[in-house]
Design a protein around this motif. Structure first.
Motif, PDB file in Angstrom:
ATOM      1  N   ALA A 202     -10.857  -9.599 -41.620  1.00 52.74           N
ATOM      2  CA  ALA A 202     -10.313  -9.944 -40.315  1.00 52.74           C
ATOM      3  C   ALA A 202     -10.886 -11.286 -39.873  1.00 52.74           C
ATOM      4  O   ALA A 202     -12.094 -11.436 -39.696  1.00 52.74           O
ATOM      5  CB  ALA A 202     -10.647  -8.863 -39.288  1.00 52.74           C
ATOM      6  N   ASN A 203     -10.015 -12.269 -39.711  1.00 55.78           N
ATOM      7  CA  ASN A 203     -10.438 -13.593 -39.250  1.00 55.78           C
ATOM      8  C   ASN A 203     -10.234 -13.778 -37.760  1.00 55.78           C
ATOM      9  O   ASN A 203     -10.727 -14.746 -37.187  1.00 55.78           O
ATOM     10  CB  ASN A 203      -9.677 -14.687 -40.009  1.00 55.78           C
ATOM     11  N   ALA A 204      -9.480 -12.891 -37.130  1.00 54.60           N
ATOM     12  CA  ALA A 204      -9.262 -12.942 -35.678  1.00 54.60           C
ATOM     13  C   ALA A 204     -10.055 -11.800 -35.047  1.00 54.60           C
ATOM     14  O   ALA A 204      -9.814 -10.634 -35.360  1.00 54.60           O
ATOM     15  CB  ALA A 204      -7.783 -12.820 -35.349  1.00 54.60           C
ATOM     16  N   ILE A 205     -10.973 -12.152 -34.168  1.00 53.01           N
ATOM     17  CA  ILE A 205     -11.867 -11.152 -33.576  1.00 53.01           C
ATOM     18  C   ILE A 205     -11.847 -11.314 -32.061  1.00 53.01           C
ATOM     19  O   ILE A 205     -12.077 -12.416 -31.537  1.00 53.01           O
ATOM     20  CB  ILE A 205     -13.303 -11.295 -34.111  1.00 53.01           C
ATOM     21  N   ILE A 206     -11.563 -10.231 -31.379  1.00 54.37           N
ATOM     22  CA  ILE A 206     -11.544 -10.232 -29.916  1.00 54.37           C
ATOM     23  C   ILE A 206     -12.945  -9.900 -29.421  1.00 54.37           C
ATOM     24  O   ILE A 206     -13.547  -8.902 -29.827  1.00 54.37           O
ATOM     25  CB  ILE A 206     -10.542  -9.198 -29.382  1.00 54.37           C
ATOM     26  N   PHE A 207     -13.469 -10.761 -28.539  1.00 50.71           N
ATOM     27  CA  PHE A 207     -14.728 -10.448 -27.860  1.00 50.71           C
ATOM     28  C   PHE A 207     -14.395 -10.239 -26.389  1.00 50.71           C
ATOM     29  O   PHE A 207     -14.007 -11.157 -25.686  1.00 50.71           O
ATOM     30  CB  PHE A 207     -15.747 -11.576 -28.021  1.00 50.71           C
ATOM     31  N   TYR A 208     -14.568  -8.999 -25.949  1.00 52.79           N
ATOM     32  CA  TYR A 208     -14.200  -8.628 -24.587  1.00 52.79           C
ATOM     33  C   TYR A 208     -15.478  -8.492 -23.759  1.00 52.79           C
ATOM     34  O   TYR A 208     -16.336  -7.660 -24.063  1.00 52.79           O
ATOM     35  CB  TYR A 208     -13.435  -7.300 -24.593  1.00 52.79           C
ATOM     36  N   GLY A 209     -15.614  -9.339 -22.740  1.00 52.67           N
ATOM     37  CA  GLY A 209     -16.840  -9.302 -21.961  1.00 52.67           C
ATOM     38  C   GLY A 209     -16.634  -9.687 -20.518  1.00 52.67           C
ATOM     39  O   GLY A 209     -15.520  -9.976 -20.063  1.00 52.67           O
ATOM     40  N   GLU A 210     -17.747  -9.690 -19.786  1.00 50.59           N
ATOM     41  CA  GLU A 210     -17.762 -10.067 -18.376  1.00 50.59           C
ATOM     42  C   GLU A 210     -18.084 -11.555 -18.246  1.00 50.59           C
ATOM     43  O   GLU A 210     -18.150 -12.275 -19.243  1.00 50.59           O
ATOM     44  CB  GLU A 210     -18.795  -9.214 -17.640  1.00 50.59           C
ATOM     45  N   ALA A 211     -18.336 -11.983 -17.003  1.00 53.22           N
ATOM     46  CA  ALA A 211     -18.559 -13.404 -16.756  1.00 53.22           C
ATOM     47  C   ALA A 211     -19.780 -13.924 -17.500  1.00 53.22           C
ATOM     48  O   ALA A 211     -19.772 -15.035 -18.032  1.00 53.22           O
ATOM     49  CB  ALA A 211     -18.712 -13.643 -15.253  1.00 53.22           C
ATOM     50  N   ASP A 212     -20.869 -13.133 -17.555  1.00 51.55           N
ATOM     51  CA  ASP A 212     -22.094 -13.593 -18.189  1.00 51.55           C
ATOM     52  C   ASP A 212     -22.253 -13.068 -19.613  1.00 51.55           C
ATOM     53  O   ASP A 212     -23.331 -13.147 -20.199  1.00 51.55           O
ATOM     54  CB  ASP A 212     -23.310 -13.193 -17.347  1.00 51.55           C
ATOM     55  N   LYS A 236     -14.518 -17.959 -38.109  1.00 57.08           N
ATOM     56  CA  LYS A 236     -13.663 -16.924 -37.547  1.00 57.08           C
ATOM     57  C   LYS A 236     -12.963 -17.488 -36.315  1.00 57.08           C
ATOM     58  O   LYS A 236     -13.430 -18.451 -35.697  1.00 57.08           O
ATOM     59  CB  LYS A 236     -14.480 -15.689 -37.149  1.00 57.08           C
ATOM     60  N   VAL A 237     -11.843 -16.889 -35.992  1.00 51.72           N
ATOM     61  CA  VAL A 237     -11.148 -17.249 -34.757  1.00 51.72           C
ATOM     62  C   VAL A 237     -11.546 -16.219 -33.700  1.00 51.72           C
ATOM     63  O   VAL A 237     -11.114 -15.069 -33.756  1.00 51.72           O
ATOM     64  CB  VAL A 237      -9.618 -17.257 -34.941  1.00 51.72           C
ATOM     65  N   TRP A 238     -12.387 -16.658 -32.769  1.00 50.98           N
ATOM     66  CA  TRP A 238     -12.826 -15.771 -31.697  1.00 50.98           C
ATOM     67  C   TRP A 238     -11.828 -15.852 -30.553  1.00 50.98           C
ATOM     68  O   TRP A 238     -11.462 -16.935 -30.108  1.00 50.98           O
ATOM     69  CB  TRP A 238     -14.221 -16.157 -31.221  1.00 50.98           C
ATOM     70  N   ILE A 239     -11.401 -14.683 -30.095  1.00 49.26           N
ATOM     71  CA  ILE A 239     -10.480 -14.610 -28.961  1.00 49.26           C
ATOM     72  C   ILE A 239     -11.266 -14.052 -27.785  1.00 49.26           C
ATOM     73  O   ILE A 239     -11.713 -12.894 -27.814  1.00 49.26           O
ATOM     74  CB  ILE A 239      -9.271 -13.712 -29.292  1.00 49.26           C
ATOM     75  N   LEU A 240     -11.465 -14.893 -26.770  1.00 51.86           N
ATOM     76  CA  LEU A 240     -12.306 -14.550 -25.637  1.00 51.86           C
ATOM     77  C   LEU A 240     -11.451 -14.255 -24.415  1.00 51.86           C
ATOM     78  O   LEU A 240     -10.377 -14.828 -24.237  1.00 51.86           O
ATOM     79  CB  LEU A 240     -13.278 -15.695 -25.332  1.00 51.86           C
ATOM     80  N   THR A 241     -11.947 -13.359 -23.572  1.00 52.30           N
ATOM     81  CA  THR A 241     -11.201 -12.965 -22.378  1.00 52.30           C
ATOM     82  C   THR A 241     -11.461 -13.939 -21.236  1.00 52.30           C
ATOM     83  O   THR A 241     -12.453 -14.673 -21.218  1.00 52.30           O
ATOM     84  CB  THR A 241     -11.591 -11.543 -21.961  1.00 52.30           C
ATOM     85  N   ALA A 242     -10.557 -13.913 -20.259  1.00 53.29           N
ATOM     86  CA  ALA A 242     -10.583 -14.902 -19.184  1.00 53.29           C
ATOM     87  C   ALA A 242     -11.791 -14.760 -18.281  1.00 53.29           C
ATOM     88  O   ALA A 242     -12.227 -15.742 -17.663  1.00 53.29           O
ATOM     89  CB  ALA A 242      -9.299 -14.797 -18.364  1.00 53.29           C
TER      90      ALA A 242
END
Length: 800
Positions: A202-212, A236-242
């Motif tokens: 998997a080269n696309a990885i979602i990192f789901y987190g808070e502001a800090d 890797k392609v990291w996909i970060l949340t807003a």
């Protein structure tokens, strides 16, 4: 954290802008208090109770200030902090404007009195899904910071991911980093997760987190700098949340940020506010005395100390106040407007516009009440009606309004993180999520503007469990593995796959067939047994040749009609046989050429009737031989039966029976032109559909019955002494006839397309030629080559 200072400045700038605007809240001064929650519930609750107390006196639920009126609360940055604030302010019906991410709440009271400056979370969920589908990333990794929001994301998105063909290669919940007894366990988890990430396809990885959560994220990527025996780092392609902001602790300032190069994140839509940059650059710890945060920020950001600091030491760098904010690296402090700061600015503007609307409404109804006294009577709960209906364009021109759920009507920007060796980075806008677009079509991405990690050589990365199945192949699921993992198998014969990664192959339409590679359907050629092709032309020539030969034989017999060999065994039957054989040869031509309606209707019946005439003539000849021998015996009564009347009484009934069968066939089951699309792989065969195979085989069976009857009688009469006994020749002819048509049936059934017609034509020509050759050729041989044998005495002597 130095990044939080921008949030404070955005609040100050917004208050300053409202105060200087004569069109909003004239003669009214907005003030603010800033409280630190310390990310702890008890400190959050204490701050909220202080807000509901008289200034400088901690007396919960008792407030007697006249000027210091609490009208709204903005916060918090983390979702837990927002929950804790809502627990208190909902009791007092105080409006709460949430500038940080807050998931959907179940408490109706909290929802009723809160307004989210963050777009609806469902839009971000759809955005992540559409981003993965856009780049065809089907094998995904997922890491969440230790919060309920990550678990909620998985629960909501797993069904949508599965329905759209996406699978999770791994999932993990990031534990909190804390200096406690579990720090060793936490580190072991990070090492294990890092290995899992780097060893996965998997080269696309979602990192789901808070502001800090960026702090924990950077810790995870820092593992190979600490551990020796670790998986080799891979791009890797990291996909970060807003909701994630680029926050770092001071000891992380020197850590390499190249590992996030090429990451893609969703971001709260923001714009550069006019005058905000000048406002930032004007901040100076020496000239601004009222800013109690600036000295602490300045010391951390520039890694210096002020001369009056308690920790003043000679070896430490001194803060001069001449340092410039724009010279700070972006990972320490961003001077450009961030999404959270923009939300804080808009939150202040929302409160100001709602207050302005409320005061304007109050002035229209109570114009005689002095403004100062009227303001004292305003309560926070009165502001809700105006907050729900607020709608305006801020100083940038962006529209600010809430939907019926209290969510900001705004979208997300899609950001590409581009890092540089000097630890700086830029966020490049490469797309957006438009909430006004049709569902699941909100995402637009400019692929050409994206910079990928250097590992991918600027080619779009792949993130799949299995390589794509090429054209002509389909997926075969691997037992015990997710459906995204599969083998590729070639399509079965007769099926194709014209797209990559097809779940199954499919058949072409009836008028098409697969090509050799089984990836395209090719139109079938329309074919029938025609005179233009070698096979049809050859059969036509043979049929005509035998027809000419039969006509010549008939002419020879007519020319020598008075000779004994022609007159022997009923001359009329011989003529009838030859004429019927001539038509048999010519009837083969009906099977060649385009099968039209008339041809299909009559060709089998004509062939059956003509052949029945020929076989009836042969049968009559055979019976005539037997009766002729019996009639030669003294005192025999058979003489009166021998003659033309016997021939007619045999031929006509036998023919009428076949005619009756054919009439029943034509009337009840008329043959018709048809197309056979299945017998031949690459051809559509134009043919005549017999409509009733039973009737067809009835015709053949009746002819077989006549042939067997003739063969049986001729076989027993083959040695009878008579003038030129034809019985033995008839025996051979019927043996040939029966052999041909017995072999015809299996050959006909096992042949396809136009070759079925060719088999029938061949059987017609062969059986007719067999009868002609065995019965008539011996007579022609005597007539043409042995004329001396063609006399009565010699024939009698030869057969005695």
């Amino acid at each position: 954290m130095t990044q939080n200072y921008q949030h404070i400045l955005a609040l100050v700038f917004a208050i300053k802008e409202v105060s200087e605007n004569p069109h909003i809240l004239p003669n009214v001064t907005l003030g603010f208090h800033i409280y630190d929650s310390y990310s702890k519930a008890k400190w959050t609750y204490q701050a909220m109770l202080q807000l509901t107390s008289t200034k400088n006196r901690f007396t919960p639920n008792y407030k007697c200030d006249i000027q210091d009126n609490l009208i709204a609360i903005t916060g918090g940055l983390r979702s837990e902090t927002s929950y804790h604030i809502a627990n208190i302010v909902s009791l007092y019906k105080i409006p709460q404007l949430l500038y940080g991410f807050t998931p959907e709440q179940n408490d109706k009271m909290q929802v009723l009195f809160s307004y989210r400056m963050f777009p609806n979370e469902a839009l971000q969920y759809r955005g992540i899904l559409q981003l993965l589908l856009h780049f065809k990333w089907t094998w995904i990794g997922f890491i969440a910071d230790n919060s309920e929001n990550g678990e909620r994301f998985l629960q909501r998105m797993l069904p949508d991911f599965s329905q759209n063909g996406l699978c999770f290669a791994f999932t993990g919940a990031y534990p909190n980093l804390g200096f406690d007894d579990n720090i060793g366990v936490t580190w072991e988890w990070m090492v294990e997760m890092y290995n899992k990430v780097m060893n996965s396809r998997a080269n696309a990885i979602i990192f789901y987190g808070e502001a800090d959560s960026m702090i924990n994220f950077r810790w995870l990527l820092h593992v190979p700098d600490v551990e020796d025996e670790i998986a080799k780092p891979k791009g890797k392609v990291w996909i970060l949340t807003a909701q994630m902001d680029f926050m770092s602790l001071p000891y992380q300032y020197t850590w390499d940020i190249q590992v996030i190069h090429g990451a893609i994140s969703f971001a709260i839509h923001s714009s550069e506010l006019p005058g905000f940059q000048q406002f930032l650059h004007s901040r100076n710890p020496s000239s601004i005395k009222e800013d109690s945060f600036i000295r602490a920020f300045w010391a951390k950001a520039f890694d210096c100390v002020f001369s009056n600091s308690v920790s003043d030491e000679a070896e430490e760098k001194m803060c001069t106040g001449e340092e410039r904010l724009e010279h700070l690296p972006r990972h320490i402090f961003e001077t450009s407007m961030t999404g959270h700061s923009y939300n804080i600015y808009n939150a202040v503007q929302v409160v100001a516009h709602a207050l302005h609307a409320m005061y304007s409404s109050g002035l229209r109804s109570t114009t005689m009440i002095p403004e100062k006294k009227k303001l004292q009577k305003e309560q926070p709960w009165q502001l809700h009606h105006f907050l729900r209906g607020v709608s305006f364009n801020n100083s940038v021109g962006d529209k600010v309004s809430f939907d019926h759920n209290g969510d900001l009507e705004a979208g997300f920007d899609v950001i590409n993180w581009v890092t540089f060796p000097n630890q700086s980075f830029v966020r490049v806008k490469v797309g957006k999520m438009d909430p006004q677009a049709p569902p699941y079509h909100e995402l637009t991405v400019n692929e050409d503007a994206i910079v990928w990690h250097s590992r991918f050589n600027q080619a779009q990365p792949l993130s799949v469990c299995s390589d794509k199945c090429h054209l002509g192949y389909s997926k075969q699921m691997k037992e015990g593995e997710p459906f995204c993992c599969y083998n590729c198998i070639q399509c079965p014969k007769g099926k194709i796959s014209e797209q990559e990664d097809m779940a199954d192959c499919y058949k072409c339409s009836d008028d098409r067939y697969p090509n050799k590679d089984q990836n395209v359907c090719i139109p079938k050629t329309v074919t029938f047994l025609s005179y233009d092709e070698p096979l049809g032309m050859s059969l036509a020539i043979v049929a005509l040749s035998f027809g000419v030969i039969t006509a010549l034989v008939l002419g020879t017999f007519v020319r020598h009609h008075d000779t004994p060999i022609v007159r022997a065994n009923n001359r009329s039957l011989t003529y009838t046989l030859l004429i019927s054989l001539l038509h048999c040869f010519l009837s083969a031509l009906l099977f060649i050429g385009y099968p039209d309606k008339i041809t299909c209707l009559f060709r089998q019946t004509i062939f059956g009737i003509i052949f029945s005439v020929a076989l009836s003539s042969v049968l009559a000849k055979t019976i005539t031989v037997v009766l002729a021998f019996m009639a030669t015996k003294p005192g025999s009564r058979m003489r009166k039966w021998v003659g033309k009347s016997l021939s007619i009484s045999i031929v006509l009934p036998c023919c009428f029976i076949q005619v009756g069968i054919c009439v029943i066939w034509i009337v009840n089951f008329p043959p018709f032109p048809d197309t056979d699309m299945h017998s031949m792989t690459e051809e559509v065969v134009l043919e005549c559909n017999e409509a009733s195979p039973i009737m067809f085989y009835c015709v053949l069976s009746y002819m077989g019955f006549l042939a067997i009857a003739s063969f049986t009688v001729a076989f027993f009469a083959r040695k009878l002494p008579d003038s030129f006994n034809e019985a033995k020749f008839i025996t051979f002819s019927m043996l040939v006839f029966c052999s041909v048509w017995l072999s015809f049936v299996p050959s006909y059934l096992n042949t396809k397309g136009k070759y079925m017609v060719a088999v029938e034509i061949f059987s017609i020509l062969t059986s007719s030629a067999g009868v002609l050759g065995c019965i008539c050729v011996p007579k022609c041989f005597i007539i043409m080559l042995r004329p001396k044998m063609n006399n009565r005495e010699l024939l009698k002597r030869r057969n005695c």
